[in-house]
Design a protein around this motif. Structure first.
Motif, PDB file in Angstrom:
ATOM      1  N   ARG A   2      -8.026   4.713   1.882  1.00 51.37           N
ATOM      2  CA  ARG A   2      -9.467   4.657   1.958  1.00 51.37           C
ATOM      3  C   ARG A   2      -9.958   4.560   0.465  1.00 51.37           C
ATOM      4  O   ARG A   2     -10.130   5.829  -0.037  1.00 51.37           O
ATOM      5  CB  ARG A   2     -10.160   5.337   2.941  1.00 51.37           C
ATOM      6  N   ALA A   3     -10.432   3.637   0.069  1.00 49.52           N
ATOM      7  CA  ALA A   3     -10.818   3.803  -1.652  1.00 49.52           C
ATOM      8  C   ALA A   3     -12.109   3.316  -1.719  1.00 49.52           C
ATOM      9  O   ALA A   3     -12.361   1.842  -1.147  1.00 49.52           O
ATOM     10  CB  ALA A   3      -9.656   3.284  -2.331  1.00 49.52           C
ATOM     11  N   PRO A   4     -13.006   3.750  -2.467  1.00 42.84           N
ATOM     12  CA  PRO A   4     -13.898   2.860  -3.038  1.00 42.84           C
ATOM     13  C   PRO A   4     -14.056   1.835  -3.857  1.00 42.84           C
ATOM     14  O   PRO A   4     -12.921   1.757  -4.792  1.00 42.84           O
ATOM     15  CB  PRO A   4     -14.860   4.053  -3.679  1.00 42.84           C
ATOM     16  N   VAL A   5     -14.634   0.673  -3.676  1.00 43.85           N
ATOM     17  CA  VAL A   5     -14.587  -0.486  -4.458  1.00 43.85           C
ATOM     18  C   VAL A   5     -15.829  -0.547  -5.080  1.00 43.85           C
ATOM     19  O   VAL A   5     -16.882  -0.352  -4.790  1.00 43.85           O
ATOM     20  CB  VAL A   5     -14.461  -1.956  -3.582  1.00 43.85           C
ATOM     21  N   ALA A   6     -15.672  -0.800  -6.567  1.00 44.80           N
ATOM     22  CA  ALA A   6     -16.794  -0.640  -7.381  1.00 44.80           C
ATOM     23  C   ALA A   6     -16.813  -2.208  -8.202  1.00 44.80           C
ATOM     24  O   ALA A   6     -15.577  -2.740  -8.342  1.00 44.80           O
ATOM     25  CB  ALA A   6     -16.731   0.398  -8.465  1.00 44.80           C
ATOM     26  N   GLU A   7     -17.763  -2.676  -8.706  1.00 45.53           N
ATOM     27  CA  GLU A   7     -17.973  -3.851  -9.412  1.00 45.53           C
ATOM     28  C   GLU A   7     -17.140  -3.642 -10.948  1.00 45.53           C
ATOM     29  O   GLU A   7     -17.590  -2.463 -11.609  1.00 45.53           O
ATOM     30  CB  GLU A   7     -19.317  -4.168  -9.305  1.00 45.53           C
ATOM     31  N   GLY A   8     -16.538  -4.515 -11.243  1.00 47.93           N
ATOM     32  CA  GLY A   8     -16.053  -4.496 -12.705  1.00 47.93           C
ATOM     33  C   GLY A   8     -14.400  -3.627 -12.526  1.00 47.93           C
ATOM     34  O   GLY A   8     -14.163  -3.033 -11.816  1.00 47.93           O
ATOM     35  N   VAL A   9     -13.651  -3.835 -13.635  1.00 43.74           N
ATOM     36  CA  VAL A   9     -12.318  -3.256 -13.925  1.00 43.74           C
ATOM     37  C   VAL A   9     -12.235  -2.447 -15.133  1.00 43.74           C
ATOM     38  O   VAL A   9     -11.195  -2.513 -15.898  1.00 43.74           O
ATOM     39  CB  VAL A   9     -11.453  -4.301 -13.601  1.00 43.74           C
ATOM     40  N   SER A  10     -13.585  -1.809 -15.765  1.00 49.93           N
ATOM     41  CA  SER A  10     -13.327  -0.982 -16.572  1.00 49.93           C
ATOM     42  C   SER A  10     -12.507   0.282 -16.433  1.00 49.93           C
ATOM     43  O   SER A  10     -13.054   0.731 -15.383  1.00 49.93           O
ATOM     44  CB  SER A  10     -14.896  -0.814 -17.182  1.00 49.93           C
ATOM     45  N   LYS A  11     -11.736   0.539 -17.365  1.00 50.02           N
ATOM     46  CA  LYS A  11     -11.081   1.912 -16.920  1.00 50.02           C
ATOM     47  C   LYS A  11     -11.938   3.164 -16.682  1.00 50.02           C
ATOM     48  O   LYS A  11     -12.002   3.854 -16.192  1.00 50.02           O
ATOM     49  CB  LYS A  11      -9.923   2.228 -18.044  1.00 50.02           C
ATOM     50  N   PRO A  12     -12.668   3.361 -17.930  1.00 51.68           N
ATOM     51  CA  PRO A  12     -13.728   4.747 -18.003  1.00 51.68           C
ATOM     52  C   PRO A  12     -14.564   4.747 -16.850  1.00 51.68           C
ATOM     53  O   PRO A  12     -14.807   5.784 -16.046  1.00 51.68           O
ATOM     54  CB  PRO A  12     -14.304   4.881 -19.109  1.00 51.68           C
ATOM     55  N   ASP A  13     -15.298   3.669 -16.461  1.00 50.02           N
ATOM     56  CA  ASP A  13     -16.223   3.394 -15.656  1.00 50.02           C
ATOM     57  C   ASP A  13     -15.755   3.247 -14.079  1.00 50.02           C
ATOM     58  O   ASP A  13     -16.678   3.644 -13.222  1.00 50.02           O
ATOM     59  CB  ASP A  13     -17.169   2.330 -16.034  1.00 50.02           C
ATOM     60  N   VAL A  14     -14.775   2.721 -14.043  1.00 49.94           N
ATOM     61  CA  VAL A  14     -14.282   2.193 -12.654  1.00 49.94           C
ATOM     62  C   VAL A  14     -12.747   2.629 -12.087  1.00 49.94           C
ATOM     63  O   VAL A  14     -12.487   3.850 -11.510  1.00 49.94           O
ATOM     64  CB  VAL A  14     -14.280   0.708 -12.520  1.00 49.94           C
ATOM     65  N   LEU A  15     -11.662   2.283 -12.839  1.00 48.85           N
ATOM     66  CA  LEU A  15     -10.299   2.727 -12.488  1.00 48.85           C
ATOM     67  C   LEU A  15     -10.043   4.024 -12.595  1.00 48.85           C
ATOM     68  O   LEU A  15      -9.287   4.683 -11.791  1.00 48.85           O
ATOM     69  CB  LEU A  15      -9.309   1.531 -13.240  1.00 48.85           C
ATOM     70  N   ASP A  16     -10.490   4.567 -13.683  1.00 49.74           N
ATOM     71  CA  ASP A  16     -10.210   5.997 -13.999  1.00 49.74           C
ATOM     72  C   ASP A  16     -10.717   6.906 -13.137  1.00 49.74           C
ATOM     73  O   ASP A  16     -10.302   8.285 -13.115  1.00 49.74           O
ATOM     74  CB  ASP A  16     -10.220   6.553 -15.282  1.00 49.74           C
ATOM     75  N   LYS A  17     -11.688   6.555 -12.347  1.00 54.33           N
ATOM     76  CA  LYS A  17     -12.414   7.406 -11.432  1.00 54.33           C
ATOM     77  C   LYS A  17     -11.669   7.336 -10.074  1.00 54.33           C
ATOM     78  O   LYS A  17     -12.261   7.923  -9.021  1.00 54.33           O
ATOM     79  CB  LYS A  17     -13.831   6.951 -11.070  1.00 54.33           C
ATOM     80  N   GLY A  18     -10.486   6.800  -9.946  1.00 51.96           N
ATOM     81  CA  GLY A  18      -9.889   6.486  -8.759  1.00 51.96           C
ATOM     82  C   GLY A  18     -10.355   5.313  -7.729  1.00 51.96           C
ATOM     83  O   GLY A  18      -9.901   5.466  -6.403  1.00 51.96           O
ATOM     84  N   TYR A  19     -11.167   4.727  -8.458  1.00 48.91           N
ATOM     85  CA  TYR A  19     -11.755   3.588  -7.394  1.00 48.91           C
ATOM     86  C   TYR A  19     -10.900   2.459  -7.521  1.00 48.91           C
ATOM     87  O   TYR A  19     -10.071   2.085  -8.648  1.00 48.91           O
ATOM     88  CB  TYR A  19     -13.273   3.071  -8.189  1.00 48.91           C
ATOM     89  N   VAL A  20     -11.007   1.319  -6.678  1.00 49.33           N
ATOM     90  CA  VAL A  20     -10.575   0.052  -6.797  1.00 49.33           C
ATOM     91  C   VAL A  20     -11.609  -1.002  -7.503  1.00 49.33           C
ATOM     92  O   VAL A  20     -12.764  -0.826  -7.213  1.00 49.33           O
ATOM     93  CB  VAL A  20     -10.193  -0.617  -5.589  1.00 49.33           C
ATOM     94  N   GLY A  21     -11.198  -1.664  -8.316  1.00 50.90           N
ATOM     95  CA  GLY A  21     -12.101  -2.407  -9.215  1.00 50.90           C
ATOM     96  C   GLY A  21     -12.259  -4.194  -8.848  1.00 50.90           C
ATOM     97  O   GLY A  21     -11.161  -4.635  -8.648  1.00 50.90           O
ATOM     98  N   HIS A  22     -13.409  -4.536  -8.711  1.00 50.06           N
ATOM     99  CA  HIS A  22     -13.522  -5.908  -8.370  1.00 50.06           C
ATOM    100  C   HIS A  22     -13.785  -6.802  -9.526  1.00 50.06           C
ATOM    101  O   HIS A  22     -14.447  -6.487 -10.427  1.00 50.06           O
ATOM    102  CB  HIS A  22     -14.838  -6.142  -7.512  1.00 50.06           C
ATOM    103  N   TYR A  23     -12.854  -7.936  -9.743  1.00 48.27           N
ATOM    104  CA  TYR A  23     -12.792  -8.627 -10.816  1.00 48.27           C
ATOM    105  C   TYR A  23     -14.276  -9.344 -10.842  1.00 48.27           C
ATOM    106  O   TYR A  23     -14.320 -10.228  -9.868  1.00 48.27           O
ATOM    107  CB  TYR A  23     -11.659  -9.771 -10.767  1.00 48.27           C
ATOM    108  N   PRO A  24     -14.819  -9.360 -11.809  1.00 45.18           N
ATOM    109  CA  PRO A  24     -16.068 -10.275 -12.215  1.00 45.18           C
ATOM    110  C   PRO A  24     -15.709 -11.439 -12.201  1.00 45.18           C
ATOM    111  O   PRO A  24     -14.652 -12.106 -12.811  1.00 45.18           O
ATOM    112  CB  PRO A  24     -16.711  -9.550 -13.387  1.00 45.18           C
ATOM    113  N   GLY A  25     -16.505 -12.130 -11.445  1.00 43.06           N
ATOM    114  CA  GLY A  25     -16.067 -13.719 -11.561  1.00 43.06           C
ATOM    115  C   GLY A  25     -15.527 -14.246 -10.154  1.00 43.06           C
ATOM    116  O   GLY A  25     -15.429 -15.512 -10.032  1.00 43.06           O
ATOM    117  N   THR A  26     -14.901 -13.240  -9.494  1.00 41.61           N
ATOM    118  CA  THR A  26     -14.262 -13.700  -8.292  1.00 41.61           C
ATOM    119  C   THR A  26     -15.159 -13.549  -7.252  1.00 41.61           C
ATOM    120  O   THR A  26     -16.285 -12.735  -7.256  1.00 41.61           O
ATOM    121  CB  THR A  26     -12.976 -12.845  -8.079  1.00 41.61           C
TER     122      THR A  26
END
Length: 268
Positions: free
Chosen positions: A133-157
């Motif tokens: 169970r993981a939160p989904v955040a907008e963007g795939v920036s490492k410091p802002d999204v991925l490195d927080k343990g979130y799953v990142g949504h590809y902008p433009g998709t």
């Protein structure tokens, strides 16, 4: 009887050699301890910290939704999005190394749920087989999204439930590693995306065990590998794409899982 004569210069040379050996040993031990601490930080502490943060974010989103709050409000991630991937590369989401995930691109279009603000959590990804169970955040920036343990949504998709490709990235190792066992998914496994207004259920359909890090075809509206053209799709539908790095502890290639929308359940 002759008494051996020990030259003072010989004593000094032996003493210097002993000191050099002792100092070299201390340096090696200290270096080893530092490296062990760095490995422990990367493999244990970043996982612990990111997982706890992700769990808190999921709980906050669920409280918001139960209270009827708007997605992306007080329980969302906040902050502006950093570097996000270009349309010509799949970012190193599973890499243990640092660095930006790519160059800037347009933000995501608004979906059925109104669309999130950039770099904010707005959905929960649920994968029963992986107990994830993981939160989904907008963007795939490492410091802002991925490195927080979130799953990142590809902008433009696309957004969940829309015709097109709802494409996500996540770390495979370190920083919560939500996609650590993505390779264990099998066709017909269920993957859910929960939002403030509905739950979207996708069925896993295809797996691409390895492709180039720059295989942008896997996140196109009709996903199809540019490296392995036989893998992917040729007709529009509502797709889900999950990407991470492979092999483990590297960012050389990408592992891709594709699913198709099975059902939509509105929140009561």
């Amino acid at each position: 009887m002759r008494v051996p004569v020990v030259q003072h210069s010989s004593r000094r040379r032996r003493a210097r050699r002993r000191r050099a050996l002792w100092t070299g040993g201390e340096v090696l031990v200290t270096t080893g301890v530092v490296l062990l601490l760095l490995v422990a930080h990367q493999l244990w502490w970043t996982n612990r910290e990111a997982r706890q943060g992700a769990e808190r974010k999921v709980a906050a989103l669920e409280r918001e939704w139960a209270a009827g709050g708007a997605a992306g409000g007080s329980g969302s991630g906040g902050g502006s999005d950093g570097a996000v991937p270009s349309r010509t590369a799949v970012p190193p989401a599973g890499a243990a190394r640092g660095g930006s995930a790519g160059t800037s691109s347009p933000s995501s279009p608004k979906g059925r749920d109104g669309g999130p603000r950039r770099a904010q959590t707005y959905a929960v990804l649920v994968v029963p087989r992986l107990r994830l169970r993981a939160p989904v955040a907008e963007g795939v920036s490492k410091p802002d999204v991925l490195d927080k343990g979130y799953v990142g949504h590809y902008p433009g998709t696309q957004q969940p439930g829309q015709t097109g490709n709802f494409a996500l990235a996540g770390h495979r190792n370190t920083h919560g590693e939500p996609f650590r066992y993505l390779d264990r998914l099998r066709p017909k496994d269920m993957v859910e995306v929960e939002t403030a207004h509905a739950t979207y259920t996708y069925a896993v359909d295809q797996l691409l065990a390895q492709t180039s890090a720059r295989d942008a075809g896997v996140v196109r509206p009709v996903p199809r590998s540019l490296v392995r053209p036989g893998r992917g799709y040729s007709e529009p539908a509502a797709y889900l794409t999950l990407t991470t790095c492979t092999p483990e502890y590297t960012s050389r290639y990408r592992l891709v899982v594709w699913g198709k929308l099975r059902s939509v359940r509105e929140r009561g």
